[in-house]
Design a protein around this motif. Structure first.
Motif, short mmCIF file in Angstrom:
data_model
loop_
_atom_site.label_atom_id
_atom_site.label_comp_id
_atom_site.label_asym_id
_atom_site.label_seq_id
_atom_site.Cartn_x
_atom_site.Cartn_y
_atom_site.Cartn_z
N UNK A 170 0.83 -1.20 0.00
CA UNK A 170 0.00 0.00 0.00
C UNK A 170 0.87 1.25 0.00
N UNK A 171 0.41 2.28 -0.73
CA UNK A 171 0.94 3.62 -0.62
C UNK A 171 -0.16 4.46 0.02
N UNK A 172 0.04 4.81 1.27
CA UNK A 172 -1.02 5.44 2.06
C UNK A 172 -0.69 6.91 2.29
N UNK A 224 0.42 9.02 9.27
CA UNK A 224 0.63 10.38 9.76
C UNK A 224 1.49 11.19 8.79
N UNK A 225 2.08 10.50 7.82
CA UNK A 225 2.72 11.14 6.67
C UNK A 225 2.64 10.13 5.53
N UNK A 226 2.90 10.58 4.31
CA UNK A 226 2.84 9.66 3.18
C UNK A 226 3.74 8.45 3.45
N UNK A 227 3.17 7.25 3.26
CA UNK A 227 3.87 6.03 3.67
C UNK A 227 3.73 4.92 2.64
N UNK A 228 4.74 4.05 2.62
CA UNK A 228 4.70 2.84 1.80
C UNK A 228 4.78 1.64 2.74
#
Length: 239
Positions: A170-172, A224-228
């Motif tokens: 996932x890229x969240x 809480x920040x763009x995450x992979x």
């Protein structure tokens, strides 16, 4: 709910010059009796390989081996006649079964390659060795779980694994929440943060931190920040 938190800097580390490898679980020269496996998940190595270097031919049997390139391209060959480059956004799986030999090298003579090497105990032993790989569209994992490995042989989306296991990427985006439903009470999930920062099960995780969660039906991950992210669901016990 039962949780096990693994900080990135608590992993084992081996620096061979051409190879830099972080070991989430006991592997090679790294041994911690408290970190042998998470259920049927046995190995999660975070590897960096110098240009033109790699792992020479070596044997495996009765293990499900998944490779996920994060940067660069791997060159794979094995005794079953498979010889393929594996690049970013590809996922490779090898059911070692009754036994095979293989090698993996950095495909480039100029740029390093980094990849995850993951081992899962098989559901059935001594099956015929099997190899597969697939390219996945990164756009399909934006704020979504993209299943890349599953035990469903007829799946047109995911690679098949000889175990009741699911691998999802996932890229969240920051501020987004993403639920995940487990496939039964006997299952657990291991969440590995490739980049960014997330919160799950009352725990904050940064880059390369991980958490194992079991004895629950579902989890929710909040970025809480763009995450992979990589999520691995496995049985907690053999059957």
């Amino acid at each position: 709910m039962k949780t096990t938190f693994h900080k990135a800097d608590s992993r084992g580390f081996a620096n061979h010059g051409w190879l830099k490898s972080h070991h989430t679980f006991s592997f090679a020269g790294y041994y911690d009796p408290e970190r042998i496996n998470f259920g049927m998940l046995r190995v999660l190595n975070d590897d960096w390989v110098a240009p033109g270097r790699g792992f020479g031919e070596h044997p495996h049997d009765n293990m499900e081996i998944v490779s996920i390139p994060l940067q660069g391209t791997l060159a794979h060959s094995d005794s079953e006649g498979n010889a393929h480059p594996i690049k970013t956004n590809d996922v490779q799986i090898m059911s070692a079964g009754t036994g095979l030999t293989h090698s993996e090298f950095n495909h480039s003579k100029e740029e390093p390659v980094s990849f995850l090497q993951i081992w899962v105990f098989p559901k059935e032993r001594n099956i015929k060795p099997r190899y597969d790989q697939k390219t996945f569209d990164p756009a399909s994992r934006l704020n979504n779980w993209q299943t890349v490995v599953s035990p469903e042989k007829d799946s047109k989306e995911a690679l098949w694994i000889n175990q009741d296991a699911w691998f999802s990427l996932s890229t969240l985006e920051a501020g987004k929440e993403l639920p995940y439903q487990l496939h039964g009470q006997q299952q657990g999930v291991y969440l590995f943060v490739l980049s960014g920062t997330v919160e799950v099960a009352n725990q904050r995780l940064g880059q390369r931190d991980a958490i194992g969660i079991s004895e629950t039906d579902a989890i929710t991950v909040k970025a809480t920040e763009n995450s992979e992210l990589l999520l691995i669901e496995v049985p907690m016990h053999s059957r």
